[in-house]
Structures are given as C-alpha cells and as structure tokens.
Design a protein around this motif. Structure first.
Motif, short mmCIF file in Angstrom:
data_model
loop_
_atom_site.label_atom_id
_atom_site.label_comp_id
_atom_site.label_asym_id
_atom_site.label_seq_id
_atom_site.Cartn_x
_atom_site.Cartn_y
_atom_site.Cartn_z
N ALA A 1 -1.62 -5.49 -3.82
CA ALA A 1 -1.99 -5.84 -2.46
C ALA A 1 -2.99 -7.00 -2.45
O ALA A 1 -2.86 -7.95 -1.67
CB ALA A 1 -2.55 -4.62 -1.73
N GLU A 2 -3.97 -6.93 -3.34
CA GLU A 2 -4.96 -8.00 -3.42
C GLU A 2 -4.33 -9.31 -3.86
O GLU A 2 -4.74 -10.39 -3.41
CB GLU A 2 -6.09 -7.60 -4.36
CG GLU A 2 -6.97 -6.46 -3.86
CD GLU A 2 -7.79 -6.85 -2.64
OE1 GLU A 2 -7.95 -8.06 -2.36
OE2 GLU A 2 -8.27 -5.93 -1.94
N SER B 1 5.81 -2.12 -2.09
CA SER B 1 5.46 -3.53 -2.18
C SER B 1 6.74 -4.33 -2.01
O SER B 1 7.51 -4.49 -2.96
CB SER B 1 4.81 -3.84 -3.54
OG SER B 1 4.40 -5.19 -3.62
N THR C 1 -1.19 -0.49 -7.39
CA THR C 1 -0.84 -0.71 -5.98
C THR C 1 -1.90 -1.56 -5.30
O THR C 1 -1.59 -2.49 -4.54
CB THR C 1 -0.68 0.63 -5.25
OG1 THR C 1 0.32 1.41 -5.92
CG2 THR C 1 -0.28 0.44 -3.80
N LEU C 2 -3.17 -1.25 -5.56
CA LEU C 2 -4.27 -2.02 -4.98
C LEU C 2 -4.28 -3.44 -5.52
O LEU C 2 -4.46 -4.40 -4.75
CB LEU C 2 -5.60 -1.33 -5.29
CG LEU C 2 -6.86 -2.04 -4.82
CD1 LEU C 2 -6.86 -2.22 -3.31
CD2 LEU C 2 -8.10 -1.27 -5.26
N GLU D 1 -5.70 -5.36 4.18
CA GLU D 1 -6.76 -4.38 4.45
C GLU D 1 -6.17 -3.01 4.78
O GLU D 1 -6.68 -1.97 4.34
CB GLU D 1 -7.66 -4.87 5.58
CG GLU D 1 -8.43 -6.14 5.26
CD GLU D 1 -9.29 -6.03 4.02
OE1 GLU D 1 -9.78 -4.91 3.73
OE2 GLU D 1 -9.48 -7.05 3.34
N ASP E 1 -2.37 4.07 -8.29
CA ASP E 1 -3.17 3.49 -7.21
C ASP E 1 -3.83 2.18 -7.62
O ASP E 1 -3.94 1.26 -6.79
CB ASP E 1 -4.22 4.50 -6.74
CG ASP E 1 -3.63 5.60 -5.87
OD1 ASP E 1 -2.40 5.63 -5.69
OD2 ASP E 1 -4.41 6.44 -5.38
N ASP E 2 -4.30 2.10 -8.86
CA ASP E 2 -4.95 0.86 -9.29
C ASP E 2 -3.98 -0.32 -9.23
O ASP E 2 -4.34 -1.42 -8.80
CB ASP E 2 -5.49 1.01 -10.71
CG ASP E 2 -6.72 1.89 -10.78
OD1 ASP E 2 -7.33 2.16 -9.72
OD2 ASP E 2 -7.09 2.32 -11.89
N THR F 1 -5.02 -1.43 1.56
CA THR F 1 -6.15 -0.89 0.78
C THR F 1 -6.60 0.45 1.34
O THR F 1 -6.78 1.42 0.60
CB THR F 1 -7.31 -1.90 0.80
OG1 THR F 1 -6.87 -3.14 0.22
CG2 THR F 1 -8.50 -1.37 0.04
N GLY G 1 0.82 -1.21 0.00
CA GLY G 1 0.00 0.00 0.00
C GLY G 1 0.85 1.26 0.00
O GLY G 1 1.99 1.26 -0.46
N LEU H 1 -4.54 3.87 0.66
CA LEU H 1 -4.60 4.62 -0.59
C LEU H 1 -5.43 5.89 -0.48
O LEU H 1 -5.43 6.72 -1.39
CB LEU H 1 -5.11 3.72 -1.72
CG LEU H 1 -4.20 2.53 -2.04
CD1 LEU H 1 -4.77 1.70 -3.17
CD2 LEU H 1 -2.79 2.99 -2.37
#
Length: 268
Positions: A230-231, A179, A226-227, A243, A223-224, A246, A154, A249
């Motif tokens: 993480a997922e 990351s 990065t998210l 979490e 951001d997309d 997420t 994140g 951001l």
C-alpha cells in the motif's frame, strides 16, 4: 495491471518449504514431500520490496504450512520463459498474481490461456489468485478489465454469496488482503460467485467442474507485506485510498481460515 504486487518480467523463481537454491533462469525447481502443488508463477515481489520480503512462491508455502496443509512445491516461472508443464500430468495447480493484465501482449499469456483450458478439461485441481483469478476467468469466457473503481488495497471484507462444499464456515463475511486495479467484470458461464463486495462484485469464483476455484484477494499476504504494498502505491493511488488501506489492517483477517479451505479444496 492485475495486481501491483508482483513484477511480470524479472528474475527466476524459487520453490520452497525450506530454502532451496535458486532455479536457473527459465527453469522449474522442485522440492519433495507429499502431494505436489505446481505454482505457475506469473510475476514476483517488486524489486524494491524483495530484499525485505523475498521472492513470491515462498509466500504460498508459508501460508499453507501455517494453515496445517502440507504440499510439495514446484515453481514454474512462465513469466520468465519457463516451459508450461502438461496440465493433465499435474496433481494440483496454483496460478499466482502478477503486475500483468489479461489485456497485455506478453508472449506467455496465450500459452497460459491454453494451459488453463487444458487443466479445466482434464479436471486437474486449479486455484487462481488475483491475476490468476482474472486470467482463469478470461480464458474460460469471462470479461476482465481495469476497473473504473481504481485501486483495491489493504484488507477488504467480502460477503459470502454462496457456499461451495469446500467453504466450511457459517460466517457471513470474510476479510482478506488485496492489491489490484483489474477485476472480473463478467464471470464465465461455468463459474458461480461465492465472494462479493460492493467494490469487487466477483471476488471469488467456484467453477462447475468442481476442480477450479479463484480469488481476487491474496490470502498469502501477511500484514507487513500488505502495508508495504500500500505504501509503495503512494503517488499512484490516491492518498486517501492508501490511508484507508493502512487503517483496514485493524480488521481481523480470515486469511488463515481461507488457506485451510483452499488446501482442502486442492486435496479433495
């Protein structure tokens, strides 16, 4: 694993400002314009995310373009067998992130260390991001390991620990995507810490020759992406870490400013 964002073995690289054809396996590809930035590519976007986000090198050209910094680009996929260029002949160097760790036994790691030492001795402008940050520290005398703190995912916030000339801001903190699991535990004697946090005490290093710089975080990540990264870690990183990543951001990003400062540093 230095950064779970890029795979260390797969596929050829692509350099871009527009959309050039793919390089053949193990070959570099060039596009033409102003000062040339040679991207030493040490990994790629994970296969599961590549259809949506594309290959890794264009993230850097987009980052600099959005910051108003113009380069020509040459991507050299050393993780995929491309020959290292002679660092003293290059105008500027960027070493990317990778899923590799400095402690791995990939055949390209020792030549990369030699390349970094030669570039440093030649005063060639050099920037390392995530794994690039770690392998530069490793090659120049620091200690890098998988951190017992676990995954950094994140947007993390780093305190400005010192102010090298390129860092033209009075802000006390900067927030940038990250990351990684590995960290620089002990910086090289040649390095000064300029970004630090409780989680990552040696997040930004400026070297005494004035021509080498490295960051643990990823200002090239939007951001997309990065998210999505993480997922992708669910089941590997604890759910609470994902979490928190997420939710992070929502913190305003300083990646655009950092991109401009990094461009100014490489062009100085």
């Amino acid at each position: 694993m230095a950064s779970p964002s890029e795979e260390p073995h797969r596929g050829p690289a692509r350099s871009c400002l527009a959309a050039p054809p793919l390089a053949r396996r193990g070959e570099a590809l060039q596009i033409y314009g102003a000062m040339k930035l040679t991207i030493i590519q040490t990994g790629d976007v994970p296969a599961a995310l590549r259809p949506r986000f594309g290959p890794y090198p264009p993230m850097f050209s987009r980052m600099f373009e959005e910051a108003g910094v113009a380069f020509d680009y040459e991507a050299v996929p050393v993780y995929d067998g491309a020959a290292f260029p002679e660092p003293a002949t290059l105008e500027a160097i960027l070493i990317t992130g990778s899923a590799a760790g400095v402690y791995d036994d990939f055949a390209w790691l020792e030549p990369l260390r030699a390349f970094i030492r030669s570039a440093y001795a030649a005063d060639t402008p050099m920037l390392g991001i995530c794994f690039g940050h770690q392998i530069m520290a490793d090659a120049l005398g620091g200690d890098v390991r998988k951190s017992d703190k676990g995954w950094g995912l994140g947007r993390h916030t780093y305190g400005v620990a010192s102010r090298p000339p390129f860092l033209s801001t009075d802000l006390p903190e900067l927030s940038i995507a990250c990351s990684h699991q590995d960290q620089v535990i002990t910086p090289p004697a040649e390095a000064e810490v300029f970004l630090a946090s409780a989680f990552t005490p040696n997040a930004g290093l400026a070297y005494r020759n004035g021509r080498a710089l490295s960051l643990q975080p990823h200002p090239e990540f939007d951001d997309d992406y990065t998210l999505a990264l993480a997922e992708l870690r669910r089941g590997k990183a604890p759910d609470a870490v994902v979490e928190t990543a997420t939710a992070s951001l929502a913190i305003p990003s300083h990646s655009g400013e950092m991109a401009r400062w990094l461009g100014d540093f490489l062009k100085a």
